[in-house]
Design a protein around this motif. Structure first.
Motif, PDB file in Angstrom:
ATOM      1  N   GLY A 118     -49.080  94.530 -63.689  1.00 18.40           N
ATOM      2  CA  GLY A 118     -47.919  95.079 -63.002  1.00 18.40           C
ATOM      3  C   GLY A 118     -48.020  96.584 -62.842  1.00 18.40           C
ATOM      4  O   GLY A 118     -47.736  97.141 -61.771  1.00 18.40           O
ATOM      5  N   GLU A 119     -48.449  97.252 -63.911  1.00 17.69           N
ATOM      6  CA  GLU A 119     -48.637  98.704 -63.850  1.00 17.69           C
ATOM      7  C   GLU A 119     -49.717  99.053 -62.835  1.00 17.69           C
ATOM      8  O   GLU A 119     -49.615 100.042 -62.104  1.00 17.69           O
ATOM      9  CB  GLU A 119     -49.003  99.250 -65.227  1.00 17.69           C
ATOM     10  CG  GLU A 119     -47.862  99.164 -66.224  1.00 17.69           C
ATOM     11  CD  GLU A 119     -48.287  99.439 -67.659  1.00 17.69           C
ATOM     12  OE1 GLU A 119     -49.500  99.643 -67.917  1.00 17.69           O
ATOM     13  OE2 GLU A 119     -47.397  99.447 -68.535  1.00 17.69           O
ATOM     14  N   MET A 155     -46.253  86.998 -61.812  1.00 12.30           N
ATOM     15  CA  MET A 155     -47.478  87.318 -61.086  1.00 12.30           C
ATOM     16  C   MET A 155     -47.312  86.874 -59.636  1.00 12.30           C
ATOM     17  O   MET A 155     -46.630  85.884 -59.366  1.00 12.30           O
ATOM     18  CB  MET A 155     -48.668  86.560 -61.688  1.00 12.30           C
ATOM     19  CG  MET A 155     -49.119  87.082 -63.031  1.00 12.30           C
ATOM     20  SD  MET A 155     -49.823  88.731 -62.947  1.00 12.30           S
ATOM     21  CE  MET A 155     -51.214  88.460 -61.869  1.00 12.30           C
ATOM     22  N   PRO A 156     -47.946  87.587 -58.711  1.00 12.34           N
ATOM     23  CA  PRO A 156     -47.905  87.128 -57.321  1.00 12.34           C
ATOM     24  C   PRO A 156     -48.595  85.771 -57.198  1.00 12.34           C
ATOM     25  O   PRO A 156     -49.588  85.517 -57.891  1.00 12.34           O
ATOM     26  CB  PRO A 156     -48.706  88.196 -56.565  1.00 12.34           C
ATOM     27  CG  PRO A 156     -48.850  89.348 -57.489  1.00 12.34           C
ATOM     28  CD  PRO A 156     -48.703  88.821 -58.872  1.00 12.34           C
ATOM     29  N   ALA A 157     -48.069  84.922 -56.324  1.00 11.80           N
ATOM     30  CA  ALA A 157     -48.751  83.663 -56.014  1.00 11.80           C
ATOM     31  C   ALA A 157     -50.104  84.012 -55.396  1.00 11.80           C
ATOM     32  O   ALA A 157     -50.312  85.134 -54.909  1.00 11.80           O
ATOM     33  CB  ALA A 157     -47.914  82.847 -55.038  1.00 11.80           C
ATOM     34  N   LEU A 158     -51.015  83.078 -55.405  1.00 13.85           N
ATOM     35  CA  LEU A 158     -52.373  83.341 -54.927  1.00 13.85           C
ATOM     36  C   LEU A 158     -52.400  83.897 -53.504  1.00 13.85           C
ATOM     37  O   LEU A 158     -53.102  84.868 -53.219  1.00 13.85           O
ATOM     38  CB  LEU A 158     -53.220  82.072 -55.028  1.00 13.85           C
ATOM     39  CG  LEU A 158     -54.698  82.236 -54.711  1.00 13.85           C
ATOM     40  CD1 LEU A 158     -55.331  83.311 -55.589  1.00 13.85           C
ATOM     41  CD2 LEU A 158     -55.409  80.919 -54.890  1.00 13.85           C
ATOM     42  N   ASP A 159     -51.597  83.315 -52.606  1.00 14.37           N
ATOM     43  CA  ASP A 159     -51.587  83.813 -51.228  1.00 14.37           C
ATOM     44  C   ASP A 159     -51.035  85.239 -51.164  1.00 14.37           C
ATOM     45  O   ASP A 159     -51.509  86.070 -50.374  1.00 14.37           O
ATOM     46  CB  ASP A 159     -50.833  82.879 -50.289  1.00 14.37           C
ATOM     47  CG  ASP A 159     -49.406  82.613 -50.707  1.00 14.37           C
ATOM     48  OD1 ASP A 159     -49.068  82.781 -51.893  1.00 14.37           O
ATOM     49  OD2 ASP A 159     -48.605  82.215 -49.835  1.00 14.37           O
ATOM     50  N   GLU A 210     -59.693  93.929 -58.597  1.00  9.36           N
ATOM     51  CA  GLU A 210     -59.235  95.281 -58.894  1.00  9.36           C
ATOM     52  C   GLU A 210     -57.730  95.331 -59.172  1.00  9.36           C
ATOM     53  O   GLU A 210     -57.234  96.309 -59.727  1.00  9.36           O
ATOM     54  CB  GLU A 210     -59.567  96.224 -57.734  1.00  9.36           C
ATOM     55  CG  GLU A 210     -61.061  96.473 -57.575  1.00  9.36           C
ATOM     56  CD  GLU A 210     -61.388  97.307 -56.351  1.00  9.36           C
ATOM     57  OE1 GLU A 210     -61.301  98.544 -56.457  1.00  9.36           O
ATOM     58  OE2 GLU A 210     -61.685  96.709 -55.305  1.00  9.36           O
ATOM     59  N   ILE A 211     -57.015  94.280 -58.792  1.00 11.46           N
ATOM     60  CA  ILE A 211     -55.571  94.201 -59.022  1.00 11.46           C
ATOM     61  C   ILE A 211     -55.290  93.620 -60.413  1.00 11.46           C
ATOM     62  O   ILE A 211     -54.473  94.129 -61.159  1.00 11.46           O
ATOM     63  CB  ILE A 211     -54.878  93.353 -57.939  1.00 11.46           C
ATOM     64  CG1 ILE A 211     -55.028  94.025 -56.561  1.00 11.46           C
ATOM     65  CG2 ILE A 211     -53.402  93.137 -58.274  1.00 11.46           C
ATOM     66  CD1 ILE A 211     -54.555  93.164 -55.394  1.00 11.46           C
ATOM     67  N   ILE A 212     -55.986  92.563 -60.742  1.00  9.95           N
ATOM     68  CA  ILE A 212     -55.736  91.823 -61.982  1.00  9.95           C
ATOM     69  C   ILE A 212     -56.403  92.516 -63.176  1.00  9.95           C
ATOM     70  O   ILE A 212     -57.560  92.907 -63.101  1.00  9.95           O
ATOM     71  CB  ILE A 212     -56.278  90.382 -61.864  1.00  9.95           C
ATOM     72  CG1 ILE A 212     -55.532  89.655 -60.763  1.00  9.95           C
ATOM     73  CG2 ILE A 212     -56.166  89.649 -63.189  1.00  9.95           C
ATOM     74  CD1 ILE A 212     -56.145  88.321 -60.389  1.00  9.95           C
TER      75      ILE A 212
END
Length: 76
Positions: free
Chosen positions: A13-14, A51-55, A70-72
Motif C-alpha cells: 500500500g505504501e 489488495m487490488p484485484a488482478l485486473d 514493482e508494485i507488490i
C-alpha cells in the motif's frame, strides 16, 4: 515443502502511494482511470487494507509505468 510466498499488504500500500505520487497522479486520477464511483478502493489499497484485484493490478502497472512486480512487496 518450503515457505509459501506472501504479500506485505502494508508495504505494498505504501508502495502504491509512492509510485502514484512519483507518477504525478492523484487519487482522483486513479479513480477516474478505473471508473470507480468513489475513491474508497484506492484509499484501501494505499492503506494496505485490501489488495487490488488482478485486473486492477494490471491497470495500475500500466498507469504507473511499472511492472506488477514493482508494485507488490513480498512478505518475509
Amino acid at each position: 515443502m518450503g515457505n509459501i510466498p506472501s504479500i506485505d499488504m502494508t508495504a505494498t500500500g505504501e508502495n502504491i502511494t509512492k509510485l502514484r505520487m512519483r507518477a504525478g497522479l492523484t487519487v482522483r486520477d486513479l479513480q477516474e482511470f478505473f471508473g470507480f464511483a468513489t475513491p474508497q478502493a484506492i484509499y484501501k489499497w494505499q492503506q494496505g487494507t485490501t489488495m487490488p484485484a488482478l485486473d486492477n493490478l494490471v491497470g495500475l502497472s500500466v498507469i504507473l509505468g511499472v511492472s506488477m512486480d514493482e508494485i507488490i512487496v513480498r512478505g518475509k
